[in-house]
Design a protein around this motif. Structure first.
Motif, PDB file in Angstrom:
ATOM      1  N   THR A  57       0.720  -1.210  -0.464  1.00 16.06           N
ATOM      2  CA  THR A  57      -0.411  -0.262   0.364  1.00 16.06           C
ATOM      3  C   THR A  57       0.922   1.545  -0.047  1.00 16.06           C
ATOM      4  N   PHE A  58       0.268   2.677  -0.558  1.00 15.88           N
ATOM      5  CA  PHE A  58       0.561   3.242  -0.430  1.00 15.88           C
ATOM      6  C   PHE A  58       1.968   4.207   1.074  1.00 15.88           C
ATOM      7  N   ALA A  59       0.525   3.914   2.088  1.00 15.77           N
ATOM      8  CA  ALA A  59       1.159   3.442   3.807  1.00 15.77           C
ATOM      9  C   ALA A  59       2.566   3.200   3.925  1.00 15.77           C
ATOM     10  N   MET A  60       2.258   1.714   3.445  1.00 19.82           N
ATOM     11  CA  MET A  60       3.496   0.648   4.321  1.00 19.82           C
ATOM     12  C   MET A  60       4.621   0.840   2.817  1.00 19.82           C
ATOM     13  N   ALA A  61       4.164   1.631   1.937  1.00 19.09           N
ATOM     14  CA  ALA A  61       5.420   1.715   1.071  1.00 19.09           C
ATOM     15  C   ALA A  61       6.710   3.127   1.637  1.00 19.09           C
ATOM     16  N   VAL A  62       5.520   4.390   2.678  1.00 23.36           N
ATOM     17  CA  VAL A  62       6.318   5.720   2.988  1.00 23.36           C
ATOM     18  C   VAL A  62       6.996   4.760   4.193  1.00 23.36           C
ATOM     19  N   ARG A  63       6.156   4.289   4.881  1.00 19.95           N
ATOM     20  CA  ARG A  63       6.977   3.771   5.755  1.00 19.95           C
ATOM     21  C   ARG A  63       8.467   3.182   5.465  1.00 19.95           C
ATOM     22  N   LEU A  64       7.896   1.988   4.758  1.00 20.89           N
ATOM     23  CA  LEU A  64       9.319   1.125   4.450  1.00 20.89           C
ATOM     24  C   LEU A  64      10.443   2.332   3.470  1.00 20.89           C
ATOM     25  N   ARG A  65       9.613   3.279   3.261  1.00 22.91           N
ATOM     26  CA  ARG A  65      10.926   4.690   2.131  1.00 22.91           C
ATOM     27  C   ARG A  65      12.051   5.381   3.959  1.00 22.91           C
ATOM     28  N   ASP A  66      11.072   5.700   4.438  1.00 24.94           N
ATOM     29  CA  ASP A  66      11.374   6.277   6.131  1.00 24.94           C
ATOM     30  C   ASP A  66      12.398   5.515   6.717  1.00 24.94           C
ATOM     31  N   TYR A  67      12.472   4.545   6.967  1.00 28.24           N
ATOM     32  CA  TYR A  67      13.254   2.998   6.815  1.00 28.24           C
ATOM     33  C   TYR A  67      14.330   3.468   7.029  1.00 28.24           C
ATOM     34  N   ILE A  68      14.206   3.335   5.180  1.00 24.68           N
ATOM     35  CA  ILE A  68      15.948   3.603   4.310  1.00 24.68           C
ATOM     36  C   ILE A  68      16.729   4.768   4.953  1.00 24.68           C
ATOM     37  N   THR A  69      15.368   5.689   4.740  1.00 27.96           N
ATOM     38  CA  THR A  69      16.180   7.333   4.642  1.00 27.96           C
ATOM     39  C   THR A  69      16.849   7.130   6.092  1.00 27.96           C
ATOM     40  N   GLU A  70      16.209   6.727   6.992  1.00 25.03           N
ATOM     41  CA  GLU A  70      16.528   6.996   8.653  1.00 25.03           C
ATOM     42  C   GLU A  70      17.834   5.640   8.429  1.00 25.03           C
ATOM     43  N   GLN A  71      18.104   5.061   7.640  1.00 25.51           N
ATOM     44  CA  GLN A  71      19.207   4.209   8.004  1.00 25.51           C
ATOM     45  C   GLN A  71      20.460   4.995   7.433  1.00 25.51           C
ATOM     46  N   LYS A  72      19.834   5.706   6.399  1.00 23.73           N
ATOM     47  CA  LYS A  72      21.072   6.168   5.434  1.00 23.73           C
ATOM     48  C   LYS A  72      21.810   7.371   6.017  1.00 23.73           C
ATOM     49  N   HIS A  73      20.651   7.813   6.483  1.00 26.03           N
ATOM     50  CA  HIS A  73      21.063   8.436   7.713  1.00 26.03           C
ATOM     51  C   HIS A  73      21.757   8.310   9.477  1.00 26.03           C
ATOM     52  N   ASN A  74      21.964   7.529   9.189  1.00 28.37           N
ATOM     53  CA  ASN A  74      21.962   6.683  10.273  1.00 28.37           C
ATOM     54  C   ASN A  74      23.864   6.106   9.909  1.00 28.37           C
ATOM     55  N   ILE A  75      23.922   5.534   9.216  1.00 25.35           N
ATOM     56  CA  ILE A  75      24.798   5.140   8.261  1.00 25.35           C
ATOM     57  C   ILE A  75      26.226   6.341   8.006  1.00 25.35           C
ATOM     58  N   ASP A  76      26.059   7.448   7.619  1.00 25.74           N
ATOM     59  CA  ASP A  76      26.119   8.618   7.459  1.00 25.74           C
ATOM     60  C   ASP A  76      26.868   9.371   8.437  1.00 25.74           C
ATOM     61  N   GLY A  77      25.907   9.174   9.664  1.00 22.57           N
ATOM     62  CA  GLY A  77      26.308  10.133  10.686  1.00 22.57           C
ATOM     63  C   GLY A  77      27.533   9.435  11.277  1.00 22.57           C
ATOM     64  N   ALA A  78      27.687   8.204  11.395  1.00 21.18           N
ATOM     65  CA  ALA A  78      28.147   7.436  12.429  1.00 21.18           C
ATOM     66  C   ALA A  78      29.509   7.845  11.932  1.00 21.18           C
ATOM     67  N   GLY A  79      30.168   8.261  10.107  1.00 20.99           N
ATOM     68  CA  GLY A  79      31.253   8.709   9.745  1.00 20.99           C
ATOM     69  C   GLY A  79      31.437   9.849   9.800  1.00 20.99           C
ATOM     70  N   CYS A  80      30.847  10.380  10.704  1.00 18.63           N
ATOM     71  CA  CYS A  80      31.217  12.057  10.563  1.00 18.63           C
ATOM     72  C   CYS A  80      32.707  11.776  11.920  1.00 18.63           C
ATOM     73  N   GLY A  81      32.929  11.254  12.690  1.00 19.42           N
ATOM     74  CA  GLY A  81      33.302  11.175  13.397  1.00 19.42           C
ATOM     75  C   GLY A  81      34.456  10.341  13.325  1.00 19.42           C
ATOM     76  N   ARG A  82      35.368  10.406  11.832  1.00 21.45           N
ATOM     77  CA  ARG A  82      36.082   9.839  11.843  1.00 21.45           C
ATOM     78  C   ARG A  82      37.001  10.241  11.838  1.00 21.45           C
ATOM     79  N   VAL A  83      37.649  10.437  11.630  1.00 20.91           N
ATOM     80  CA  VAL A  83      39.472  11.016  11.238  1.00 20.91           C
ATOM     81  C   VAL A  83      40.102  10.331  10.214  1.00 20.91           C
ATOM     82  N   ALA A  84      40.418  10.402   9.472  1.00 18.40           N
ATOM     83  CA  ALA A  84      41.089  10.474   7.523  1.00 18.40           C
ATOM     84  C   ALA A  84      42.359  10.031   8.051  1.00 18.40           C
ATOM     85  N   GLN A  85      43.103   9.263   7.745  1.00 16.23           N
ATOM     86  CA  GLN A  85      43.884   8.532   7.514  1.00 16.23           C
ATOM     87  C   GLN A  85      45.259   8.159   7.242  1.00 16.23           C
TER      88      GLN A  85
END
Length: 87
Positions: free
Chosen positions: A59-87
């Motif tokens: 359904t449309f509503a379920m598709a929105v929830r799936l997309r929101d979850y993926i977006t949230e996970q991508k944001h979490n992955i991107d945010g996890a790398g912010c504090g790393r120092v390049a070597q």
């Protein structure tokens, strides 16, 4: 009015198809099992299997929830790398 309803239905169908592709890409990219993904995203581990079997429709509503979850996970992955120092 019928043309407007048809346009909306087309947009919804396109959105749902886009989300299905995003889910497939996400699962392939992350190696996440479909049941685990759906359990975490929408608390229904059998969702994708039931859709594939034709027992349910995405359904449309379920598709929105799936997309929101993926977006949230991508944001979490991107945010996890912010504090790393390049070597």
């Amino acid at each position: 009015m019928d043309t407007c309803k048809a346009d909306i239905a087309d947009h919804v169908s396109t959105f749902i198809a886009d989300v299905q592709r995003e889910v497939d890409d996400w699962l392939a990219e992350t190696g996440t099992a479909p049941t685990m993904f759906c359990k975490k995203a929408v608390n229904d581990p059998n969702l994708l299997r039931h859709i594939e079997q034709g027992r349910r429709r995405l359904t449309f509503a379920m598709a929105v929830r799936l997309r929101d979850y993926i977006t949230e996970q991508k944001h979490n992955i991107d945010g996890a790398g912010c504090g790393r120092v390049a070597q």
